[in-house]
Design an enzyme around this catalytic site. Structure first.
Site, PDB file in Angstrom:
ATOM      1  N   ARG A  39       0.828  -1.140  -0.188  1.00  0.00           N
ATOM      2  CA  ARG A  39      -0.086  -0.135  -0.029  1.00  0.00           C
ATOM      3  C   ARG A  39       0.727   1.319  -0.116  1.00  0.00           C
ATOM      4  NH1 ARG A  39      -4.566   0.336   4.491  1.00  0.00           N
ATOM      5  NH2 ARG A  39      -4.729  -1.903   3.852  1.00  0.00           N
ATOM      6  N   HIS A  85      -7.802  -3.958  -7.137  1.00  0.00           N
ATOM      7  CA  HIS A  85      -7.522  -3.080  -5.934  1.00  0.00           C
ATOM      8  C   HIS A  85      -8.776  -3.082  -4.981  1.00  0.00           C
ATOM      9  CE1 HIS A  85      -4.534  -0.478  -3.799  1.00  0.00           C
ATOM     10  NE2 HIS A  85      -5.593   0.186  -3.422  1.00  0.00           N
ATOM     11  N   TYR A 129     -18.109  13.431 -12.270  1.00  0.00           N
ATOM     12  CA  TYR A 129     -18.075  14.684 -13.155  1.00  0.00           C
ATOM     13  C   TYR A 129     -16.734  14.615 -13.878  1.00  0.00           C
ATOM     14  CZ  TYR A 129     -21.802  16.185 -10.166  1.00  0.00           C
ATOM     15  OH  TYR A 129     -23.035  16.430  -9.507  1.00  0.00           O
TER      16      TYR A 129
END
Length: 826
Positions: A39, A85, A129
């Protein structure tokens, strides 16, 4: 109905006894390593953390390349989360957005469309968006991934395969940097210029013995996407040699002294522009930064532009340094920590590039083997086609007479020794490919394939050739994507303080009874002959009068003693410099005085020796109007608060008269207003703490009061100088004042009749000293002390200053010869 129950002994055998601390330790280590490797830390080979690698690979698999249309970020995040993931969508989107920010990445890996955040700290718009696709340089990280160049592993649910590392055609760890916090460790790799990193990589390939210093000939230092400057090179050298270092980053700005403004054009890496502007405004409002009258953000798409308008009397360099100290300079702590073979390691510059080079060698080697296999397979097919063309009529006849395709393949293998692959290909050939023109094309392709095979075998058989391939590909990447450095270097010249900008010179400081204060150049007052009227030295408001005058260097510290027994510390240059006719500025703006508190005496710390043992033996000797004397060590006055500290305790109705610096071995002379004086060894008044009242120094008669005190340094002083309020004065030899015991009535020093008036000042003087005399109405006169006649005690004296009717001498200061000579030289 019967049920089987496990035997208690069988259950006991399956129970494993483990110490709690051992289990917790191992579990924590497993968790820590999961965070470190899975990570938080980048791989040294491709410079990516798993989340970034998986995002790019998911886009690659979906064909969202630089040549395709943009895709909704939510779609990319969903694919990455669902296939590779298994973490929160917000973490994936944050990583995607950062790769699209040109102020975070030196070479952005994602081409974003929409709001992906700003340098003001604004967050990206919601993922529904925004749209994204890979940038062209990101494709260089994935180039040749289909050619078995890297190892793959199963994804989290074993449905798919994902790469353990990307092929990475350039050293992405250094180019784009990385930051992350793992368990017990963190990484903070700064971004660099692509061209410089490529040059250093090539240097190390061609010269494996190159040192870090050799590589730094190419990599000048980090190159941040926001530009700005690195202050000094020591931090860069330390980081490259050890893997750790601290860099000072400074904004780029322009100063326009004529227009009175500072314009900031570039900010340090990871600085928040809006927060910086807000903090500057807060400091201006709170008085932490002085001299700024307006602050505007004129930044646009073309770049940063913060305009800081200055006040007319502001010193540009001082304001600039205040901004640098608090707002326009940051520190970047380099920790070049990355995963090497799955283990975290802190690497220097050479080790980082070595690891990348080894990775790239492995990629090119595996790619060459893959391409060689493909080429050999193609050559084998082409050989079969050429063999078929050599026997075209017989081959066609044989295929025509065969029952089916399988029989035709078998016949070709048996009759002309075609391999199975060749036979299958010949059977599938169209008649059009049997023309003579097609034969020429096949022969040409076969030659090209053979050349490719030869080239690949050469690469695989020669380390030099393999390295040359790496060099050529690195140069191609640098040529296509490289650009100029954005971050510059400046030398650390230190901060310029207000004091640095003020020339050293002797200043006349004037204070009035209403505590107005100002300073002027001593050179404005040329020496005159005694008895002159002097010139105007200050303007006064109605009812005010001059209280004191003294001379100090512009860089000296002044100790200001008040009628409350407090002492304050003030730098001479902090006193406002004004013209001779100006009134001055209220001292309450400079010192935290109470309403009824007035400055009674000032000591220049330049008169104190600051060299260890000598300083320990020096004292501030104070006398009060009521005849008390007290000595306190100067070391007790080293830490004076802005609100002042107690210097002496005063009885009701008593006031501080004068303060003198003595060295513990001097005689002191106390002068009274009615013309008496007493000389005694200063040790007769033992040293006391700051809050003590002191002991009796002189026995006063009637309404007499102490006017002044002087310390006699016989190595420098030759005479005692006395000046009265009506402008008369005299010099007398020191021998005329015999040593007595303290608290005596003393001897007559000067006649204080109607002509002379009371004593205003007494000081010990020597050859070359100058006398600065100032009247209550603001006239000031400077003359050499040797203009005053040497007379005995109990005499009238001569005219020092010709006063107007009703005016009186307010204060006197003596400027020693050394200070006069020093000021004249300047």
């Amino acid at each position: 109905m019967s049920t089987d129950t496990p035997d208690d002994d069988d259950v006991a055998e399956r129970i494993e006894h483990v110490r709690v601390e051992d289990e917790m330790e191992q579990s924590y280590i497993d968790y820590a390593m999961s965070v470190i490797a899975g990570r938080a830390l980048p791989d040294v080979r491709d410079g990516l953390k798993p989340v970034h690698r998986r995002i790019l690979y998911a886009m690659h698999e979906d064909g969202i390349t630089s040549g395709s249309g943009h895709r909704k970020s939510s779609s990319i995040v969903g694919t990455t989360m669902g296939d590779y993931h298994p973490h929160g969508d917000s973490a994936i989107y944050d990583a995607l957005a950062r790769m699209a920010q040109d102020f975070s990445m030196r070479e952005p890996l994602v081409d974003g469309q929409g709001n992906f955040g700003s340098i003001d700290g604004d967050p990206p718009a919601a993922m529904r968006y925004t749209e994204a696709r890979m940038s062209p340089i990101a494709e260089e990280l994935l180039d040749d991934i289909e050619k078995d160049t890297v190892d793959f592993a199963s994804n989290y649910d074993d449905r798919l395969q994902e790469p353990e590392v990307l092929p990475s055609a350039f050293p992405n760890l250094l180019v784009n940097g990385s930051s992350g916090i793992a368990v017990g460790m963190s990484t903070n790799v700064p971004p660099h210029n692509l061209g410089e990193v490529v040059d250093a990589t090539i240097e190390l390939i061609e010269n494996p013995d190159a040192t870090v210093e050799d590589l730094m000939e190419h990599v000048k230092g980090p190159d941040f996407p926001t530009g700005a400057n690195i202050v000094g090179r020591n931090g860069v050298h330390q980081a490259y040699k050890t893997g750790r270092g601290r860099l000072r980053l400074r904004a780029k700005f322009e100063t326009d002294e004529e227009a009175g403004r500072i314009v900031v054009t570039e900010l340090p890496y990871q600085a928040n522009k809006a927060r910086i502007i807000e903090r500057i405004a807060d400091d201006v409002n709170e008085g932490e930064i002085e001299g700024i009258r307006d602050l505007r953000d004129e930044s646009d798409r073309d770049g940063i532009r913060i305009v800081i308008e200055l006040k007319r009397d502001a010193m540009v360099d001082v304001v600039k340094n205040q901004l640098l100290e608090s707002h326009l300079e940051t520190t970047f702590g380099v920790i070049n920590l990355a995963l090497v073979d799955g283990q975290p390691r802190v690497l220097d510059l050479k080790e980082t590039l070595q690891e990348y080079i080894e990775h790239r060698r492995e990629v090119v080697r595996r790619r060459s083997k893959y391409d060689l296999g493909e080429a050999e397979d193609r050559a084998h097919i082409l050989e079969g086609r050429l063999k078929a063309l050599d026997n075209v009529e017989d081959v066609v006849e044989a295929i025509r007479n065969s029952d089916d395709r399988d029989a035709a393949r078998a016949m070709l293998q048996e009759e002309w020794a075609f391999s199975e692959e060749q036979a299958a290909h010949v059977v599938r050939m169209q008649l059009g490919s049997l023309t003579s023109m097609e034969r020429a094309s096949i022969e040409e392709e076969y030659e090209d394939v053979q050349a490719t095979i030869d080239r690949l075998e050469t690469i695989l058989g020669s380390a030099e050739e393999l390295d040359q391939v790496i060099v050529d590909e690195l140069e191609a990447v640098a040529e296509q994507y490289g650009d100029e450095r954005r971050t510059g270097f400046i030398e650390d010249t230190g901060s310029v303080t207000h004091e640095d900008l003020i020339p050293e010179s002797e200043q006349v400081v004037v204070m009035t009874e209403d505590d107005y204060i100002k300073r002027m150049e001593l050179s404005e007052f040329r020496a005159q002959n005694r008895g002159g009227k002097g010139i105007i030295g200050t303007g006064l408001k109605e009812g005010d009068a001059v209280a004191s005058v003294f001379v100090a260097n512009s860089h000296d510290y002044l100790l200001c003693f008040t009628n409350h027994g407090q002492v304050y510390k003030l730098k001479t240059y902090e006193v406002p410099e004004m013209s001779r006719t100006a009134r001055g500025k209220s001292a309450v703006n400079l010192l935290d005085l109470d309403d009824d508190e007035q400055i009674e005496s000032v000591v220049n710390t330049a008169d104190i020796e600051h060299d260890g043992e000598a300083e320990e033996q020096q004292f501030l000797t104070m006398v009060t109007r009521g005849g008390y004397i007290k000595r306190s060590g100067v070391s007790e006055f080293q830490n004076i608060l802005s609100t002042g500290i107690r210097a002496i305790s005063l009885e009701d109705g008593d006031r501080l008269a004068d303060v003198e610096v003595t060295d513990g071995a001097q005689d002191v002379v106390i002068a009274t207003r009615n013309g008496m004086s007493i000389r005694f060894d200063e040790t007769e008044a033992r040293a006391m703490g700051r809050t003590a009242r002191g002991v009796r120094g002189v026995d006063l008669e009637g309404d007499d009061e102490v006017a002044a005190v002087a310390g006699i340094d016989e190595s420098r002083n030759s005479w005692l100088l006395t000046v009265t309020e009506n402008g008369y004065g005299k010099r007398s030899d020191l021998d005329a004042y015999r040593v007595q015991s303290r608290n005596g009535k003393g001897l007559i020093d000067i006649k204080t009749n109607e002509r002379n008036g009371g004593v205003t000042a007494l000081d010990a003087v020597g050859p070359g000293d100058h006398l600065v005399t100032m009247s209550e109405q603001g006239q000031i006169m400077r003359c050499p002390v040797e203009d005053l006649s040497i007379v005995g005690r109990n005499t009238m004296g001569v005219t020092v200053m010709d006063l107007e009717a009703g005016d009186r001498v307010a204060a006197v200061d003596v400027v020693d010869a050394e200070r006069i000579e020093s000021d004249d030289e300047e």
